[in-house]
Design an enzyme around this catalytic site. Structure first.
Site, PDB file in Angstrom:
ATOM      1  N   GLN A 131       0.827  -1.202   0.000  1.00 56.62           N
ATOM      2  CA  GLN A 131       0.000   0.000   0.000  1.00 56.62           C
ATOM      3  C   GLN A 131       0.864   1.255   0.000  1.00 56.62           C
ATOM      4  O   GLN A 131       1.721   1.405   0.875  1.00 56.62           O
ATOM      5  CB  GLN A 131      -0.887  -0.012   1.256  1.00 56.62           C
ATOM      6  CG  GLN A 131      -1.784   1.195   1.421  1.00 56.62           C
ATOM      7  CD  GLN A 131      -2.543   1.149   2.745  1.00 56.62           C
ATOM      8  OE1 GLN A 131      -2.024   0.641   3.738  1.00 56.62           O
ATOM      9  NE2 GLN A 131      -3.755   1.664   2.754  1.00 56.62           N
ATOM     10  N   TYR A 133       0.266   4.879   0.577  1.00 55.34           N
ATOM     11  CA  TYR A 133      -0.628   5.968   0.985  1.00 55.34           C
ATOM     12  C   TYR A 133       0.170   7.120   1.614  1.00 55.34           C
ATOM     13  O   TYR A 133       0.284   8.203   1.049  1.00 55.34           O
ATOM     14  CB  TYR A 133      -1.651   5.445   2.005  1.00 55.34           C
ATOM     15  CG  TYR A 133      -2.954   4.971   1.414  1.00 55.34           C
ATOM     16  CD1 TYR A 133      -3.010   4.353   0.176  1.00 55.34           C
ATOM     17  CD2 TYR A 133      -4.160   5.128   2.106  1.00 55.34           C
ATOM     18  CE1 TYR A 133      -4.212   3.900  -0.352  1.00 55.34           C
ATOM     19  CE2 TYR A 133      -5.367   4.680   1.586  1.00 55.34           C
ATOM     20  CZ  TYR A 133      -5.387   4.068   0.358  1.00 55.34           C
ATOM     21  OH  TYR A 133      -6.576   3.632  -0.147  1.00 55.34           O
ATOM     22  N   GLU A 249      -9.225  -1.675   5.466  1.00 56.59           N
ATOM     23  CA  GLU A 249      -7.992  -1.798   6.238  1.00 56.59           C
ATOM     24  C   GLU A 249      -8.292  -1.821   7.731  1.00 56.59           C
ATOM     25  O   GLU A 249      -7.740  -2.615   8.483  1.00 56.59           O
ATOM     26  CB  GLU A 249      -7.034  -0.639   5.919  1.00 56.59           C
ATOM     27  CG  GLU A 249      -5.713  -0.755   6.665  1.00 56.59           C
ATOM     28  CD  GLU A 249      -4.756   0.396   6.394  1.00 56.59           C
ATOM     29  OE1 GLU A 249      -5.188   1.427   5.848  1.00 56.59           O
ATOM     30  OE2 GLU A 249      -3.572   0.255   6.729  1.00 56.59           O
TER      31      GLU A 249
END
Lengths: 402, 380
Positions: A131, A133, A249
Site C-alpha cells: 500500500q 498511501y 484496512e
C-alpha cells in the site's frame, strides 16, 4: 439451513481429505502466514500445496465471484468455512493486502479488465501487493499527499516518496495515491493508481523500528511510467476509492487484533494469558497468587470478549442485510488499544524476564513478547491514528458539528 | 448464537419503545418521586404491561407465558430503562418470577405465577442482608425447625420491589453458616405473615425497596421454593437471570442519557459555537459511544447464552453486568459534566440517570465482583 448443513458436511470432509497434516495447529498470522507473491519462499512445501488446493476451489477468497478466482460463497457459507478452519486448527491458505484491501476495492471500483487481470492472480497467491498511501509530509493529513503524476500521452510519470509501505521489499505491485491535479482542492486532485514494482525507477529502502525489526519501507518513485489504464475508478476521483479501502484496512486490523474472537481455549481450561500468569506468579488454591494481576487478566479477557462480540454483531447484522456504518473506526481504535494492553500486561507478567533484547540468558518466547510490545505501540498510529478515528466517529456516527 | 434481532424481536423492541415513549416519559418517574409515592411505581401501568404480555415474555406457555426468552425480555426492559420506568421488572418479575418458575412446586406456581405475569401481584426475593455486600450465600437469617415447619428469624436489606409486595421469597439458613453454599433454603412468605415487618427503604434512586425483619415467622414445608438445604444453586440461577434483566435496563438508561447529551452538545452554544464542535468533547463522546456498543453486544450475548443453556452462560452474564456497570456510569458522569452546571440541578433529568447508574452498579455485584467471578469460572 439444510443447504448450509450439507455445505458444512461436504466442506469438512473435503478439508480433512486435502489439508496437509503438517499444517494442523499452525498459526496464519502476519509473521507465520502465507503471503504468496513472486518472491515467496516455501520453507514448508505443504504450505504451497495447501495454497494451491484451496485456491483451485476458490477458498482463498471465499466470497469473491467464481469468475475472478473466488469461491462464490454466500456470507453464511463463508462463516461456516472460517469456523471449520478454526475447528480443524488449520491456518488460512493465504493472507495479505491483496485479499483484504485491494481485492475488495477492485471488486467495487475496478474496470472489468482490472478485475480479470488482478483478482485471479491474488486468489492464486501469485502477486503480493503493498500500500502506497502515507508520505513523509502526509500522515494523518493524508489528503495533502504530494507524489506527482504528470500525464504524458497514455502514461503517467510518477515522482515522489511513499512511507510506511509495509512489506514493499517483498511486494510485486503497489496501489498508490498520487496527485494528478495540483490546483484542485486537495481531496479532488488525487488519483488511485496500480503500479508494477518492477517498473524502472521504483526503489525500496527498509525502515528500522524501535522493536529492532520492521516490515516497513520507504518506496521511491523516480520518473516511473505507469499506463493510464492502471487508474482505478476515475482520474482525480481517487479519494473516494482511498476512503473505501481505509474501511477495509480498519476491519482487517480489527480482525487481526482479536475481532475474530479469542483463540479457542482447551475445553474448560485456562486461557493462554491466565496460564502464563499462573506459571509466572504461582498459585494459591487454584488461583493466580497475585490478586491484582488476577484482576487484570480477567479485566483484559472480558474486554477482549466484549470487543469480539461487537465485531460479531456487526458481521451478523451485515449478513442480515443491514447497511454497515462507520463502525470500522470503532474497531480500529478498540482492537489496537486492546492489543497494546495485551502486551503491556504480558511484559509486566514476565517481570525482569521481559528485559531481554536477544539471547543468551533469555527465553525465545519472552524475547518475542518484548519485541511485540514495542511493535504494538505503532498499532494506534498506523492505518489512521486513534485520534483520527475518534474524529470520524464524532462527525459521521454521532453527527457532532465541525 | 446470532447477535442480530429477528423480525419478531424488532417488532417487540419497537412496540415497547413506542409504548414507553407515549405512556412513561421521565416526567412520570419524577412525579412519583416528588409525591413520595410509597410504592414508587404505578400498579395500573404494571397491569397494562401484563395485558400487553410483557411480563410473561420469558416464561413457558404452560406457566402462562409467551414461551420466548431473555433475548426478547431484554428488549422490553431496555425500553423501560430508557425513561427510568420504575415498574418492578428486576425485583418483582426477574427475581421473584424466575424463582417461582425455576424452583417452586406446582401448587405454589399456580397460586402465584398467574398473578405475577398478569401484573396483579408482586413477589419479591430478598437476596441481600445487612453486611452481605454482593455475596449471595452470606446469609445470617436462620430457619429453625419447628413442628412440621420452620421459624425464620433475621433481617433482609434493600429487598428490590419488596415494599407492598404480596409475598417475599426469603433465603434462610436451615444449616451451616458463613458463606457456605449448602444449608440454604428459600421460603415464600406472605405479606401478612405474623412476625414479618416491612419498612420502605428510601434509596438514592427513589426506587422501591424494603427492609424486612423476621421474628419467628412460621413457614410450613409447602412454602419451600426449590429443595431443602440446596437453595444456593437456585438462588444463583435466578440472580443470573435478574442480572441480565438489570443489565438490559442499564443499557436503555445509558443509551437514553447519551442521546440527551449528544442533543445538548449540538444545541448548547458557548464562545459563539455549539460546544459539540470542540474536539475535547467529541473524543469523549466517541468513547462513551464505543462503551455502549460493547455493553449492547454483551447483553445480547448473555441473554442468548442463558436462553440456550450454554456452558459459559454465567461468564457472559458477568461480562454483561461488568460492561454495563462501567458504561452506564461513564455515560451518566459524562452527561453531568457535559451539561455543565445545569447537569447538577434537580430540574434536569441527567441526575436521575446518574443515581440509577450507581444503584444498578451496586446491585448483583459491581464490575470488580464480576471480574473475580469471571476469573473463578475461568479456572484461575
Amino acid at each position: 439451513m439444510a443447504d448450509l448443513e450439507t455445505f458444512r458436511r461436504e466442506t469438512k470432509s473435503w478439508l480433512e481429505a486435502n489439508a496437509p497434516a503438517s499444517l494442523v495447529g499452525q498459526i496464519g498470522n502476519e509473521l507465520e502466514g502465507t503471503w504468496g507473491g513472486r518472491k515467496a519462499t516455501w520453507p514448508n512445501p505443504d504450505a504451497k500445496r495447501w495454497l494451491d488446493v484451496m485456491a483451485a476451489r476458490g477458498f482463498t477468497a471465499p466470497t469473491w465471484p467464481k469468475a475472478y478466482g473466488g469461491g462464490g460463497l454466500e456470507p453464511a457459507e463463508a462463516k461456516v468455512l472460517a469456523q471449520l478452519l478454526r475447528e480443524l486448527r488449520l491456518p488460512p491458505p493465504l493472507i495479505g493486502f491483496g485479499l483484504t484491501m485491494i481485492g475488495p476495492t477492485l471488486l467495487r471500483f475496478g474496470s472489468e479488465e482490472q478485475k480479470t487481470l488482478h483478482l485471479p492472480r491474488i486468489c492464486r497467491g501469485e502477486i503480493r501487493w503493498c500500500q502506497g498511501y502515507s508520505e513523509p509530509g502526509a500522515g494523518s493529513d493524508l489528503a495533502s499527499l504530494q507524489t506527482k503524476a504528470l500525464r504524458d500521452g497514455d502514461h503517467f510519470v510518477l515522482n515522489g516518496t511513499k512511507v510506511w509501505t509495509s512489506y514493499a521489499d517483498q511486494a510485486d505491485w503497489i496501489f498508490a495515491l498520487v496527485r494528478t491535479n495540483p490546483t484542485a482542492k486537495k481531496q479532488e486532485g488525487i488519483t488511485f493508481l496500480l503500479v508494477d514494482m518492477d517498473t524502472p525507477g521504483v526503489s525500496v529502502s527498509p525502515i528500522l523500528l524501535i522493536s529492532g525489526k520492521s516490515p516497513f519501507c520507504e518506496t521511491h518513485f523516480q520518473d516511473v511510467r505507469v499506463p493510464v489504464a492502471n487508474v482505478v475508478h476515475q482520474i482525480d476521483a481517487g479519494w473516494t476509492v482511498a476512503k473505501a479501502l481505509l474501511g477495509h484496512e480498519r476491519t482487517m486490523i480489527a480482525d487481526a487484533f482479536g475481532g475474530a474472537g479469542p483463540r479457542p481455549d482447551k475445553k474448560g481450561g485456562r486461557s493462554y494469558l491466565a496460564e502464563l500468569a499462573a506459571s509466572k506468579l504461582g498459585e494459591e488454591q487454584g488461583r493466580i497468587a497475585d490478586p491484582i494481576f488476577r484482576d487484570e487478566v480477567a479485566a483484559f479477557e472480558m474486554e477482549s470478549r466484549a470487543f469480539a462480540l461487537t465485531v460479531q454483531r456487526t458481521k451478523d447484522a451485515a449478513r442480515a442485510g443491514h447497511q454497515p456504518g462507520s463502525e470500522s473506526s470503532m474497531f480500529k481504535i478498540y482492537g489496537t488499544e486492546l492489543n497494546q494492553r495485551r502486551y503491556e500486561l504480558l511484559v509486566r507478567l514476565l517481570g525482569p524476564d521481559a528485559l531481554g533484547w536477544e539471547g543468551p540468558g533469555f527465553d525465545e518466547a519472552d524475547l518475542e513478547i518484548t519485541r511485540e510490545w514495542l511493535r504494538s505501540r505503532g498499532n494506534t498510529i498506523e492505518g489512521g491514528t486513534s485520534e483520527v478515528q475518534l474524529n470520524i466517529l464524532a462527525k459521521h456516527v454521532l453527527g457532532l458539528p465541525s | 448464537m446470532q447477535l442480530v434481532l429477528t423480525e419478531e424481536q424488532e417488532l417487540i423492541a419497537a412496540t415497547a419503545r413506542d409504548f414507553v415513549a407515549a405512556s412513561s416519559p421521565v416526567s412520570r418517574f419524577r412525579a412519583l418521586r416528588d409525591a413520595g409515592d410509597p410504592l414508587g411505581y404505578s400498579p395500573a401501568l404494571l397491569r397494562e404491561m401484563g395485558e400487553l404480555g410483557w411480563l410473561g415474555i420469558a416464561f413457558d406457555e404452560k406457566q402462562g407465558g409467551a414461551g420466548l426468552g431473555l433475548a426478547e425480555l431484554v428488549l422490553v426492559v431496555e425500553a423501560l430503562g430508557r425513561s427510568l420506568a420504575p415498574e418492578p421488572f428486576v425485583g418483582g418479575l426477574a427475581l421473584g418470577g424466575f424463582a417461582l418458575a425455576l424452583g417452586a412446586s406446582p401448587a405454589l406456581q399456580s397460586a402465584w405465577l398467574p398473578g405475577v405475569l398478569e401484573g396483579r401481584k408482586v413477589v419479591a426475593l430478598a437476596h441481600q442482608e445487612p453486611g452481605s455486600r454482593h455475596a449471595l450465600t452470606r446469609i445470617g437469617t436462620r430457619a429453625v425447625a419447628s413442628g412440621s415447619g420452620f421459624r425464620l428469624t433475621g433481617a433482609k436489606s434493600q429487598v428490590l420491589d419488596g415494599f407492598g409486595a404480596e409475598a417475599v421469597i426469603v433465603p434462610a439458613r436451615t444449616a451451616g453458616g458463613g458463606d457456605d453454599r449448602s444449608g440454604i433454603t428459600l421460603f415464600l412468605v406472605g405479606k401478612d405473615a405474623p412476625g414479618l415487618a416491612s419498612e420502605r427503604a428510601i434509596r438514592v434512586d427513589s426506587r422501591n425497596a424494603a427492609q424486612l425483619h423476621l421474628d419467628g415467622v412460621v413457614c410450613g414445608p409447602e412454602s419451600i421454593v426449590g429443595k431443602l438445604g440446596e437453595g444456593a444453586s437456585l438462588l444463583e440461577a435466578v440472580v443470573d437471570r435478574a442480572t441480565v434483566v438489570l443489565s438490559a435496563e442499564m443499557l436503555g438508561g445509558m443509551a437514553a442519557v447519551f442521546e440527551q447529551t449528544l442533543s445538548y452538545l449540538k444545541t448548547r452554544e458557548q464562545f459563539g459555537v455549539p460546544i459539540g464542535s470542540f474536539q475535547a468533547l467529541q473524543h469523549r463522546a466517541a468513547q462513551v459511544y464505543m462503551e455502549i456498543e460493547l455493553a449492547r453486544s454483551s447483553v445480547m450475548a448473555a441473554a442468548r447464552s442463558v436462553d440456550a443453556g450454554e456452558t459459559d452462560a454465567a461468564k457472559l452474564v458477568s461480562l454483561a453486568k461488568a460492561r454495563c456497570s462501567g458504561a452506564y456510569l461513564l455515560a451518566a458522569n459524562e452527561a453531568v459534566q457535559m451539561f455543565g452546571g445545569v447537569g447538577m440541578t434537580d430540574e434536569y433529568d441527567v441526575g436521575f440517570y446518574l443515581k440509577r447508574a450507581r444503584a444498578a452498579e451496586l446491585t448483583f455485584g459491581d464490575a470488580a465482583y464480576h471480574r473475580q467471578r469471571w476469573a473463578r469460572l475461568g479456572g484461575y
